[in-house]
Scaffold this active site. Structure first.
Site, PDB file in Angstrom:
ATOM      1  N   HIS A  82       0.800  -1.234   0.000  1.00  0.00           N
ATOM      2  CA  HIS A  82       0.000   0.000   0.000  1.00  0.00           C
ATOM      3  C   HIS A  82       0.832   1.283   0.000  1.00  0.00           C
ATOM      4  O   HIS A  82       0.494   2.253   0.691  1.00  0.00           O
ATOM      5  CB  HIS A  82      -0.953   0.003   1.193  1.00  0.00           C
ATOM      6  CG  HIS A  82      -2.076  -0.983   1.084  1.00  0.00           C
ATOM      7  ND1 HIS A  82      -2.532  -1.473  -0.103  1.00  0.00           N
ATOM      8  CD2 HIS A  82      -2.849  -1.557   2.059  1.00  0.00           C
ATOM      9  CE1 HIS A  82      -3.535  -2.325   0.114  1.00  0.00           C
ATOM     10  NE2 HIS A  82      -3.745  -2.394   1.413  1.00  0.00           N
TER      11      HIS A  82
ATOM     12  N   HIS B 113      -9.530   2.534   0.320  1.00  0.00           N
ATOM     13  CA  HIS B 113      -9.583   1.409   1.255  1.00  0.00           C
ATOM     14  C   HIS B 113     -10.708   1.593   2.279  1.00  0.00           C
ATOM     15  O   HIS B 113     -10.525   1.330   3.473  1.00  0.00           O
ATOM     16  CB  HIS B 113      -8.242   1.278   1.970  1.00  0.00           C
ATOM     17  CG  HIS B 113      -7.884  -0.137   2.341  1.00  0.00           C
ATOM     18  ND1 HIS B 113      -8.734  -0.963   3.054  1.00  0.00           N
ATOM     19  CD2 HIS B 113      -6.765  -0.864   2.090  1.00  0.00           C
ATOM     20  CE1 HIS B 113      -8.149  -2.127   3.247  1.00  0.00           C
ATOM     21  NE2 HIS B 113      -6.943  -2.104   2.668  1.00  0.00           N
TER      22      HIS B 113
ATOM     23  N   TYR C 147     -13.794   0.716   4.517  1.00  0.00           N
ATOM     24  CA  TYR C 147     -14.327  -0.501   5.147  1.00  0.00           C
ATOM     25  C   TYR C 147     -15.824  -0.287   5.363  1.00  0.00           C
ATOM     26  O   TYR C 147     -16.232   0.651   6.055  1.00  0.00           O
ATOM     27  CB  TYR C 147     -13.674  -0.751   6.506  1.00  0.00           C
ATOM     28  CG  TYR C 147     -12.253  -1.270   6.476  1.00  0.00           C
ATOM     29  CD1 TYR C 147     -11.966  -2.573   6.873  1.00  0.00           C
ATOM     30  CD2 TYR C 147     -11.197  -0.460   6.076  1.00  0.00           C
ATOM     31  CE1 TYR C 147     -10.659  -3.054   6.881  1.00  0.00           C
ATOM     32  CE2 TYR C 147      -9.897  -0.919   6.070  1.00  0.00           C
ATOM     33  CZ  TYR C 147      -9.628  -2.222   6.478  1.00  0.00           C
ATOM     34  OH  TYR C 147      -8.339  -2.687   6.487  1.00  0.00           O
TER      35      TYR C 147
ATOM     36  N   GLN D 242     -10.263  -6.068  -5.419  1.00  0.00           N
ATOM     37  CA  GLN D 242      -9.788  -6.762  -4.232  1.00  0.00           C
ATOM     38  C   GLN D 242     -10.934  -6.831  -3.233  1.00  0.00           C
ATOM     39  O   GLN D 242     -11.434  -5.803  -2.772  1.00  0.00           O
ATOM     40  CB  GLN D 242      -8.602  -6.018  -3.619  1.00  0.00           C
ATOM     41  CG  GLN D 242      -7.959  -6.727  -2.442  1.00  0.00           C
ATOM     42  CD  GLN D 242      -6.832  -7.661  -2.878  1.00  0.00           C
ATOM     43  OE1 GLN D 242      -6.611  -7.864  -4.061  1.00  0.00           O
ATOM     44  NE2 GLN D 242      -6.122  -8.225  -1.926  1.00  0.00           N
TER      45      GLN D 242
ATOM     46  N   GLU E 204     -12.041  -2.991  -3.246  1.00  0.00           N
ATOM     47  CA  GLU E 204     -10.987  -2.077  -3.705  1.00  0.00           C
ATOM     48  C   GLU E 204     -10.726  -2.285  -5.199  1.00  0.00           C
ATOM     49  O   GLU E 204     -10.118  -3.273  -5.593  1.00  0.00           O
ATOM     50  CB  GLU E 204      -9.716  -2.330  -2.900  1.00  0.00           C
ATOM     51  CG  GLU E 204      -9.903  -2.219  -1.387  1.00  0.00           C
ATOM     52  CD  GLU E 204      -8.765  -2.869  -0.638  1.00  0.00           C
ATOM     53  OE1 GLU E 204      -7.661  -2.286  -0.639  1.00  0.00           O
ATOM     54  OE2 GLU E 204      -8.962  -3.968  -0.077  1.00  0.00           O
TER      55      GLU E 204
END
Length: 571
Positions: free
Chosen positions: A345, A415, A417, A505, A534
């Site tokens: 990352h 990213h 969540y 992802q 992602e």
């Protein structure tokens, strides 16, 4: 009276004085093309007065309704052939609110209940002289509507261009600029009769028109291209406000931007530190609002306890690069190793733990960061711009662009969540790479726990030892495509993903959430408490020639668009 004829590309344009109005010339312009089609326009209201078209036997007829003289067009209660503006069609009750201010317009529509504003008001754009010039085979007409005219805010300059082509297309180009925010909806109100048909003009009641003919209801049709009637009272523009989110350890002021969609009662909050999405407030089917996005309450949390990369933009390279090494154009590069033996990352800071320059542009938030040549070991100075927008359709749109001074790998994503609670997932892809560091093989998902082409519960797909971390192959990069949908039946909430990236992802928060990080409200998130979707290039693409290329070179622009569409299945 005078007349001038210009012959331009086999299309002739003539202009003829019709009369003086307020000491200005009223002029009629005539277009004739090689197919013997004739269109006449006057600069009073930009009115199309005649459309002469031959039939299959060569007989020419005027297919447009109107008047024989200027006096008829000066009254023109039916708007024959005229440009209607500032706002074509109706605005209910002649009222609207814009940027928190209420406006009241002229009420001139006797047919609607309650009375409404129609076609720009008592004069609008159809009962004024426009400045006219011929440029080539195009007629340019311009009108300046002053601030407050008919009740509208702002001085509005409108230009209309008419063009008749030898393909028998009569083209109307509209442009407008304003000094203040204002609603605008321009249209032409030509009435067409191709030969005896009955259509929609029910309000034509004993109107005496060309040749003394009395037009009756249903004697013509109008096809008016425009935005929706009363759109100013129904368009849902995402509002953006800003507030302080504290200061970093280095003393940088952090700003949080708040998007609010009134129609869907959705709020998204983003900070200019790491481009981080801090909150996504979404109602359930009963109207109860919850934050479906994991994260921290303050900037200190994101600086000191953001090992999971909550909500941040990831770069220069999202996911892993094996052993922190790659070769490019014959040169070997060693980049930061921060995940066992691998690069993850973007490195120790990457794009997530840095300040971005931010500015609001209309309904969008633009954030920009310049990564120095050699930062985290990557070659080239890379300038990245990320733009966020919350649309009227409740889509959170992320547009990425990047340029470089040297060839470099780049792989950007967000990213965030999400937690919709006990969610079900469906993914359109049929193949995946292997977990974490790929072997280079792209494997079919059929018959495995990774096969989510049919909707199923995520909890049924978890690997006890490794959770759920799969990179799915979406197909061709650069093409917008549906990627995945996650929904929560009990709350009615869902999120869909659309992207131009070749991969997605899918990560179910196994490795990074271990009840050891204090987060929002002091809560410590546990394993499997959220999922990430992602959109990106494949992991370790810079070391696999058979993967879609992630190399950006000078003179090129990296581009990506990813959309998260939020919805609620209301009771």
């Amino acid at each position: 009276m005078h007349e001038t004829t210009l012959f331009l590309n086999d299309v002739s344009s003539t202009k003829r004085m019709i009369r003086k109005l307020h000491n200005r010339d009223g002029v009629r312009f005539t277009f004739i093309n090689k197919n013997n089609v004739t269109v006449r326009v006057i600069n009073y209201g930009c009115i199309i007065t005649d459309i002469l078209v031959p039939d299959k036997d060569g007989n020419v007829a005027d297919i447009s309704l109107g008047y024989d003289n200027f006096a008829g067009y000066k009254s023109n209660p039916n708007y024959f052939g005229a440009i209607c503006g500032r706002f074509g069609s109706r605005i209910a009750r002649g009222k609207f609110t814009l940027d928190g201010k209420e406006y009241t317009l002229a009420l001139n529509d006797a047919f609607s209940v309650p009375p409404s504003h129609l076609h720009g008001g008592n004069k609008g754009f159809n009962k004024v002289l426009w400045d006219a010039t011929l440029e080539g085979n195009k007629l340019h007409l311009t009108y300046i509507s002053h601030d407050g005219e008919e009740g509208y805010p702002g001085e509005l300059t409108t230009t209309l261009i008419y063009q008749l082509t030898n393909d028998n297309q009569f083209i109307l180009y509209y442009t407008a600029t304003t000094t203040k925010a204002t609603p605008i909806n321009l249209l032409n109100h030509a009435y067409i009769n191709l030969g005896g048909q009955t259509y929609f003009s029910s309000q034509l009641k004993d109107c005496v028109g060309k040749g003394g003919y009395t037009y009756k209801p249903f004697s013509a049709f109008c096809m008016e291209a425009m935005t929706y009637p009363d759109a100013i009272n129904h368009c849902i523009m995402s509002e953006i406000t800003s507030e302080s989110f504290g200061k970093t350890k280095d003393g940088d002021q952090v700003t949080r931007y708040v998007f609010y969609n009134k129609k869907h009662n959705t709020t998204v909050k983003i900070i200019d530190y790491g481009c981080i999405i801090t909150e996504i407030l979404l109602p359930d089917k009963n109207g109860k609002i919850d934050d479906i996005n994991l994260g921290h309450d303050d900037i200190q949390g994101y600086e000191e306890r953001n090992r999971p990369y909550f909500g941040g933009v990831i770069g220069r390279y999202a996911t892993r690069v094996a052993n922190g090494k790659f070769s490019l154009d014959g040169k070997d590069y060693n980049i930061t190793v921060n995940n066992g033996p691998n690069h993850l990352h973007g490195g120790n800071k990457g794009f997530t733990l840095v300040m971005w320059k931010s500015q609001v542009k209309g309904d969008k938030l633009e954030l920009k960061y310049t990564s120095a040549d050699g930062e985290e070991g990557f070659p080239g100075e890379v300038t990245t711009t990320v733009t966020y927008q919350l649309t009227a359709d409740n889509e959170l749109v992320l547009d990425y662009e990047a340029t470089t001074t040297k060839p470099t790998p780049i792989n950007l994503t967000n990213h965030a969540y999400f937690n919709l609670k006990n969610q079900l997932m469906q993914i359109r892809m049929s193949k995946s790479t292997e977990n974490w560091i790929p072997t280079g093989n792209i494997l079919p998902v059929e018959g495995s726990l990774r096969d989510l082409r049919k909707r199923g519960a995520l909890e049924d797909r978890l690997d006890v030892d490794r959770g759920f971390t799969v990179h799915y192959n979406l197909g061709q990069p650069g093409v917008m495509k549906y990627a995945a949908k996650v929904d929560h039946p009990d709350s009615g909430r869902s999120v869909e993903v659309y992207t131009t990236e070749p991969g997605l992802q899918c990560y179910f928060s196994y490795e990074t959430l271990h009840n050891d990080i204090s987060c929002k409200g002091g809560v410590k998130y546990g394993q499997y408490s959220a999922f990430c979707l992602e959109a990106m290039h494949f992991p370790d693409s810079c070391n696999h020639d058979n993967f879609p290329s992630c190399i950006l070179r000078p003179g090129e622009t990296y581009k990506q668009t990813t959309k998260y569409k939020f919805a609620v299945d209301v009771l």
